[in-house]
Structures are given as C-alpha cells and as structure tokens.
Write a protein that holds these residues in place. Structure first.
Motif, PDB file in Angstrom:
ATOM      1  N   UNK A  78       7.990  10.556 -38.025  1.00 39.04           N
ATOM      2  CA  UNK A  78       7.404   9.857 -36.888  1.00 39.04           C
ATOM      3  C   UNK A  78       8.279   9.872 -35.628  1.00 39.04           C
ATOM      4  N   UNK A  79       9.606   9.687 -35.736  1.00 36.14           N
ATOM      5  CA  UNK A  79      10.420   9.706 -34.514  1.00 36.14           C
ATOM      6  C   UNK A  79      10.430  11.059 -33.782  1.00 36.14           C
ATOM      7  N   UNK A  80       9.935  12.110 -34.433  1.00 35.95           N
ATOM      8  CA  UNK A  80       9.958  13.444 -33.822  1.00 35.95           C
ATOM      9  C   UNK A  80       8.665  13.782 -33.082  1.00 35.95           C
ATOM     10  N   UNK A  81       7.703  12.864 -33.052  1.00 33.90           N
ATOM     11  CA  UNK A  81       6.441  13.125 -32.358  1.00 33.90           C
ATOM     12  C   UNK A  81       6.723  13.450 -30.892  1.00 33.90           C
ATOM     13  N   UNK A  82       6.123  14.556 -30.419  1.00 29.65           N
ATOM     14  CA  UNK A  82       6.306  15.000 -29.048  1.00 29.65           C
ATOM     15  C   UNK A  82       7.442  15.987 -28.853  1.00 29.65           C
ATOM     16  N   UNK A  83       8.243  16.214 -29.888  1.00 25.90           N
ATOM     17  CA  UNK A  83       9.384  17.124 -29.779  1.00 25.90           C
ATOM     18  C   UNK A  83       9.030  18.513 -30.320  1.00 25.90           C
ATOM     19  N   UNK A  84       9.821  19.493 -29.970  1.00 24.77           N
ATOM     20  CA  UNK A  84       9.596  20.882 -30.379  1.00 24.77           C
ATOM     21  C   UNK A  84       9.641  21.033 -31.894  1.00 24.77           C
ATOM     22  N   UNK A  85       8.598  21.645 -32.465  1.00 26.45           N
ATOM     23  CA  UNK A  85       8.570  21.873 -33.902  1.00 26.45           C
ATOM     24  C   UNK A  85       9.717  22.788 -34.347  1.00 26.45           C
ATOM     25  N   UNK A  86       9.915  23.887 -33.628  1.00 23.75           N
ATOM     26  CA  UNK A  86      10.950  24.833 -34.034  1.00 23.75           C
ATOM     27  C   UNK A  86      12.318  24.173 -34.051  1.00 23.75           C
ATOM     28  N   UNK A  87      12.627  23.421 -33.009  1.00 22.43           N
ATOM     29  CA  UNK A  87      13.948  22.790 -32.926  1.00 22.43           C
ATOM     30  C   UNK A  87      14.127  21.703 -33.974  1.00 22.43           C
ATOM     31  N   UNK A  88      13.109  20.870 -34.164  1.00 20.67           N
ATOM     32  CA  UNK A  88      13.218  19.800 -35.161  1.00 20.67           C
ATOM     33  C   UNK A  88      13.245  20.359 -36.581  1.00 20.67           C
ATOM     34  N   UNK A  89      12.461  21.402 -36.823  1.00 20.16           N
ATOM     35  CA  UNK A  89      12.501  22.049 -38.131  1.00 20.16           C
ATOM     36  C   UNK A  89      13.881  22.628 -38.403  1.00 20.16           C
ATOM     37  N   UNK A  90      14.472  23.241 -37.381  1.00 19.88           N
ATOM     38  CA  UNK A  90      15.809  23.796 -37.539  1.00 19.88           C
ATOM     39  C   UNK A  90      16.820  22.739 -37.935  1.00 19.88           C
ATOM     40  N   UNK A  91      16.752  21.580 -37.304  1.00 18.25           N
ATOM     41  CA  UNK A  91      17.686  20.484 -37.627  1.00 18.25           C
ATOM     42  C   UNK A  91      17.466  19.984 -39.055  1.00 18.25           C
ATOM     43  N   UNK A  92      16.207  19.828 -39.433  1.00 13.33           N
ATOM     44  CA  UNK A  92      15.895  19.344 -40.786  1.00 13.33           C
ATOM     45  C   UNK A  92      16.385  20.324 -41.843  1.00 13.33           C
ATOM     46  N   UNK A  93      16.167  21.602 -41.617  1.00 19.81           N
ATOM     47  CA  UNK A  93      16.567  22.616 -42.596  1.00 19.81           C
ATOM     48  C   UNK A  93      18.084  22.756 -42.656  1.00 19.81           C
ATOM     49  N   UNK A  94      18.744  22.638 -41.515  1.00 18.81           N
ATOM     50  CA  UNK A  94      20.200  22.722 -41.512  1.00 18.81           C
ATOM     51  C   UNK A  94      20.805  21.559 -42.283  1.00 18.81           C
ATOM     52  N   UNK A  95      20.153  20.377 -42.203  1.00 12.74           N
ATOM     53  CA  UNK A  95      20.613  19.230 -42.968  1.00 12.74           C
ATOM     54  C   UNK A  95      20.402  19.428 -44.468  1.00 12.74           C
ATOM     55  N   UNK A  96      19.352  20.155 -44.818  1.00 14.88           N
ATOM     56  CA  UNK A  96      19.081  20.453 -46.228  1.00 14.88           C
ATOM     57  C   UNK A  96      20.101  21.422 -46.788  1.00 14.88           C
ATOM     58  N   UNK A  97      20.459  22.449 -45.996  1.00 14.33           N
ATOM     59  CA  UNK A  97      21.372  23.483 -46.500  1.00 14.33           C
ATOM     60  C   UNK A  97      22.201  24.046 -45.348  1.00 14.33           C
ATOM     61  N   UNK A  98      23.404  23.583 -45.235  1.00 13.95           N
ATOM     62  CA  UNK A  98      24.290  24.022 -44.148  1.00 13.95           C
ATOM     63  C   UNK A  98      24.772  25.451 -44.333  1.00 13.95           C
ATOM     64  N   UNK A  99      24.547  26.037 -45.523  1.00 14.93           N
ATOM     65  CA  UNK A  99      24.978  27.404 -45.789  1.00 14.93           C
ATOM     66  C   UNK A  99      24.006  28.442 -45.241  1.00 14.93           C
ATOM     67  N   UNK A 100      22.814  28.012 -44.835  1.00 11.12           N
ATOM     68  CA  UNK A 100      21.805  28.912 -44.290  1.00 11.12           C
ATOM     69  C   UNK A 100      21.917  28.927 -42.767  1.00 11.12           C
TER      70      UNK A 100
END
Length: 237
Positions: A78-100
């Motif tokens: 919910x806090x990401x509403x209105x923000x760029x999908x690509x950028x927010x997805x990148x942050x979420x995925x980096x938090x999941x796996x910093x090795x990628x």
C-alpha cells in the motif's frame, strides 16, 4: 567460476536436486533474464527467479502502482501506490536476494529501444498484457536469436509456451494474423488474483528449465489451464 560458501548454503535445497546440482546453480548465477512487465504475471516470475539465484534480472515497466493492482501484483504494498513499478519491484527483489543484480527500466518497451534492451539478456519472459508488445518481443527475439517465454491470462484461464527455442516456432506461428488480433474485442478486465500467480510460476519454471538444462521445454506446445476445474491440456503449435 565457483559458488561461494554463502551461495552454496543459500541454494542448498536446489543444489540437492540431481537435475540442478552445483553446475546448474552456476548456470543460474551466470544467466541474464529480462522480464517485460512487472504486474500480475511479472510479480511471481520476478520473485521466483530472484529466489532461485538468477544472476542478472532486468525489469521493464512504465506503469505506477495502483490500489487495484494489489489484489494480484504481490510485489507491491500500500505505501508504494503511485510509485514506479519497476523501481519498487527492484527494491523488493534486492531485499529478497542481495546476490542478484537487478536492472530496472521505468519505460515502455518500444521499437526504438527493444533491440538495445533485449540484446543485453539471454532470454525474455513475458509479463505484459497486450498483443502489440508481444509481437514486438517476438520479432526482436527472432532477429537477435533470443528465447521468448510467453504467458497470458484471462479471468480463470491461462496459457504458457516457449518461442524461438532451438529452432522451434515463434509467436507468429500461434497468432499469424497480427491485424486480426488487434481487431479482436478487448476481453473483460476481471481476473482471479491467483490466475497470474499460477501462470507466472509456470513461466518462471520454463526459464529455469532452459537455463539449467533439465526437463522438457514447452517449445512447439501451448499449455493451458482452467482454474475453475483445474483441467489442463497441451496442444501442438
């Protein structure tokens, strides 16, 4: 190149599989995959490829997060509403796996940028929702010798195939008349949230099979599922 001790520990449950092992995990580490669209389909594709340890993951999407996305686009909150999908997805995925290594493109894939972007990756996974982008992905992949993993959904139904794989058919074999596809009525927008989840996971599975080299790839085949009955069938293309 070898796996680090940390990587061996992280991917232990995959490495234990005879079909993957350390060699397969190294192939994943070296792989470069582009996901076109990080919405309903792109969310599970990106999450599971990141979790599996694909070395470089590209995300391209020009859209922003909306509240109606959250029912099925599980990358976002919910806090990401209105923000760029690509950028927010990148942050979420980096938090999941910093090795990628995550590469994001907050733009639409177009005829002007398709070759430059797709050329950086080994294969392309379809998370989009329109025919024009799919024809663009397909034709660019054919010209550049890249594999195209296709997925599409509607309401309770979905389908998956793999195009341009080792001399196999491309998207135009399945849908040869581009103008006819554009002229078709737009399908209703209603969709069960788990439909793109299931289809996206199936697409991610095809990517893993191709990268590692196990199983039977859905080249020359179209796999389909009806979630209301859980009936599946595969047709030859």
């Amino acid at each position: 190149m070898k796996l680090t001790e940390k990587e061996t520990a992280r991917y232990n449950r995959q490495i234990l599989l005879d079909e993957i092992g350390e060699d397969g995990q190294l192939r994943l580490k070296q792989a470069r995959v582009l996901i076109v669209g990080v919405g309903g389909l792109g969310s599970p594709i990106a999450l599971y490829l990141t979790g599996a340890g694909v070395g470089t993951l590209g995300l391209i999407d020009d859209d922003t997060v909306s509240e109606s996305n959250l029912q099925r686009q599980v990358l976002y909150s919910e806090p990401e509403i209105g923000l760029s999908k690509a950028e927010q997805a990148g942050k979420r995925l980096q938090a999941l796996n910093s090795q990628v290594h995550i590469e994001t493109y907050s733009e639409r894939l177009t005829a002007d940028n398709a070759e430059a972007i797709i050329g950086r990756y080994d294969l392309v996974v379809d998370g989009c929702d329109n025919f024009a982008t799919r024809y663009l992905i397909n034709d660019t992949c054919v010209r550049m010798g890249k594999v195209y993993i296709y997925g599409a959904i509607r309401a309770f139904d979905g389908q998956v195939s793999v195009f341009n794989y080792q001399g196999g058919p491309d998207y135009r074999r399945l849908f040869p008349d581009e103008e006819e596809m554009y002229a078709m009525p737009h399908p209703p927008k209603g969709v069960l949230g788990v439909t793109p989840g299931l289809i996206g996971c199936a697409e991610a599975n095809e990517a893993l099979k191709i990268i590692v080299g196990y199983g039977e790839v859905l080249s020359g085949k179209l796999w389909q599922i009806d979630l209301k009955t859980m009936e599946t069938f595969t047709i030859l293309i």
